[in-house]
Each structure stands twice: as C-alpha cells, then as structure tokens.
Design a protein around this motif. Structure first.
Motif, mmCIF file in Angstrom:
data_model
loop_
_atom_site.group_PDB
_atom_site.id
_atom_site.type_symbol
_atom_site.label_atom_id
_atom_site.label_comp_id
_atom_site.label_asym_id
_atom_site.label_seq_id
_atom_site.Cartn_x
_atom_site.Cartn_y
_atom_site.Cartn_z
ATOM 1 N N TRP A 1 66.549 -14.079 48.932
ATOM 2 C CA TRP A 1 66.635 -14.777 47.654
ATOM 3 C C TRP A 1 67.999 -14.526 47.009
ATOM 4 C CZ3 TRP A 1 61.721 -11.685 46.163
ATOM 5 C CH2 TRP A 1 60.607 -12.198 46.833
ATOM 6 N N ALA A 2 68.549 -15.536 46.364
ATOM 7 C CA ALA A 2 69.785 -15.395 45.597
ATOM 8 C C ALA A 2 69.430 -15.406 44.120
ATOM 9 C CB ALA A 2 70.744 -16.535 45.914
ATOM 10 N N ALA A 3 69.983 -14.471 43.375
ATOM 11 C CA ALA A 3 69.611 -14.366 41.962
ATOM 12 C C ALA A 3 70.769 -13.813 41.139
ATOM 13 C CB ALA A 3 68.402 -13.442 41.809
ATOM 14 N N VAL A 4 70.603 -13.914 39.839
ATOM 15 C CA VAL A 4 71.488 -13.257 38.882
ATOM 16 C C VAL A 4 70.707 -12.099 38.296
ATOM 17 C CG1 VAL A 4 72.713 -13.492 36.689
ATOM 18 C CG2 VAL A 4 72.783 -15.342 38.361
ATOM 19 N N TYR B 1 73.815 -22.091 38.899
ATOM 20 C CA TYR B 1 74.734 -21.954 37.767
ATOM 21 C C TYR B 1 74.003 -21.723 36.447
ATOM 22 C CZ TYR B 1 78.320 -23.601 40.979
ATOM 23 O OH TYR B 1 79.159 -23.729 42.045
ATOM 24 N N ALA B 2 72.755 -22.117 36.366
ATOM 25 C CA ALA B 2 71.980 -21.917 35.139
ATOM 26 C C ALA B 2 71.395 -20.514 35.050
ATOM 27 C CB ALA B 2 70.853 -22.941 35.060
ATOM 28 N N ALA B 3 71.321 -19.807 36.168
ATOM 29 C CA ALA B 3 70.635 -18.517 36.218
ATOM 30 C C ALA B 3 71.228 -17.426 35.316
ATOM 31 C CB ALA B 3 70.546 -18.028 37.663
ATOM 32 N N PRO B 4 72.547 -17.341 35.102
ATOM 33 C CA PRO B 4 73.055 -16.249 34.259
ATOM 34 C C PRO B 4 72.474 -16.236 32.844
ATOM 35 C CG PRO B 4 74.859 -17.178 35.534
ATOM 36 C CD PRO B 4 73.655 -18.072 35.753
ATOM 37 N N GLY C 1 66.872 -16.968 39.320
ATOM 38 C CA GLY C 1 67.487 -17.630 40.457
ATOM 39 C C GLY C 1 66.499 -18.002 41.538
ATOM 40 N N ALA C 2 65.402 -17.272 41.612
ATOM 41 C CA ALA C 2 64.349 -17.572 42.580
ATOM 42 C C ALA C 2 63.174 -18.164 41.792
ATOM 43 C CB ALA C 2 63.961 -16.298 43.330
ATOM 44 N N THR C 3 61.962 -18.092 42.319
ATOM 45 C CA THR C 3 60.812 -18.518 41.533
ATOM 46 C C THR C 3 60.524 -17.431 40.495
ATOM 47 O OG1 THR C 3 59.147 -17.409 42.901
ATOM 48 C CG2 THR C 3 59.827 -19.643 43.574
ATOM 49 N N PRO C 4 59.774 -17.736 39.442
ATOM 50 C CA PRO C 4 59.447 -16.688 38.475
ATOM 51 C C PRO C 4 58.779 -15.472 39.119
ATOM 52 C CG PRO C 4 58.977 -18.819 37.527
ATOM 53 C CD PRO C 4 59.324 -19.061 38.975
ATOM 54 N N GLU C 5 57.843 -15.689 40.046
ATOM 55 C CA GLU C 5 57.172 -14.573 40.706
ATOM 56 C C GLU C 5 58.176 -13.729 41.505
ATOM 57 O OE1 GLU C 5 53.806 -13.705 44.132
ATOM 58 O OE2 GLU C 5 53.835 -15.657 43.162
#
Length: 159
Positions: free
Chosen positions: A55-58, A79-82, A141-145
């Motif tokens: 998974w890729a995330a901020v 780009y919205a994840a931060p 960045g991933a699903t909420p779970e």
C-alpha cells in the motif's frame, strides 16, 4: 478538555460513541509533546506495514495540540492524501480518540458526529507514552480499513 467543550460534545453524541474503555475521552490525559525520534519511529513502523502489504500512503504525526511534527508521502500515494492524513491525526489528537470512533458513529446513524469538525474516516490513532497522549498519527492513501492498520502499526511503536 474543558467542561463546556465536553458538554457540547455530549450533546452532539460524540462522547457517547462506543470506543474501547481505555480510549474513552475522560480516561486519557494529554502529556508531553511527542519527540521527533518517537515520531520517526511511529512513521517508520507505519511505512513498514504499508510496504509489507503493498500500500502507498501518507503518514503524518502531530503533537497533542495538532501541530505537525512530521509528514511524508510514500511514492505512489495520491495527491489528496497529505491533507486527509493531517486531518485524521488532528481529529484523533483533538478529540482523544481514534477516527474510527467517528466513522462507526456515522455508520450507526449518528450524523451529529460530523457537525463537530471531526474527520469520520478510519486512519487516525492516538500515540500514547507513559499512559498519556503525546500525539497522534494519521494515515491516508489506501482504503480506510488499510489506513487504520497502518496507523495502528505506527502507534504501537510509541511506548
């Protein structure tokens, strides 16, 4: 938390949301600010969990007052994840509970949980050291779970 804020949150139904007893807002006190080394340890553990699962995330870590200590964006995260990661961390720190508590309240039909400015999406967790809140971690960045899994891995790294 002041009595007037607590009263307002109770009216909104926030304090009555089901949350583990250990994470009840009245049970935890704010402590010192998280150190940069602790924030790095939390973020490293969170990133390791994300990488392990592909998974890729901020990942954002804040002090108890919501001020950012660190934030980093893994390659491939949206780009919205931060902004979302920061809001999740701020919500957890400000309301003394994981953001999943708000998500669960909304799923149960308590739309009042949204009127207090909380972000009702899993992925914000408290950082506890010496039995006190020293900060919070927010992941997006991933699903909420999946964000929740990543954030809890980061939170577990802080003692």
């Amino acid at each position: 938390m002041s009595r007037s804020i607590a009263a307002a949150l109770a009216v909104l139904g926030v304090l009555s949301m089901s949350a583990p007893a250990a994470l009840a807002a009245d049970a935890l006190e704010y402590g010192r600010n998280i150190t940069l080394n602790e924030a790095k340890a939390a973020a490293n553990a969170a990133e390791a969990e994300a990488r392990k699962n592909g998974w890729a995330a901020v990942i954002t870590v804040v002090e108890p007052n919501g001020q950012t200590v660190l934030s980093w964006k893994m390659d491939g995260a949206s780009y919205a994840a931060p902004g979302v990661a920061r809001r999740k961390a701020e919500t957890a720190a400000g309301f003394k509970r994981p953001t999943k508590a708000f998500q669960d309240a909304v799923k149960a039909g308590n739309l009042n949980a949204l009127s207090n400015g909380a972000l009702a999406i899993e992925g914000g967790e408290l950082l506890i050291a010496d039995g006190r809140i020293v900060g919070a971690i927010g992941v997006s960045g991933a699903t909420p779970e999946q964000d929740g899994i990543i954030a809890r891995a980061g939170a577990a790294a802080v003692k």
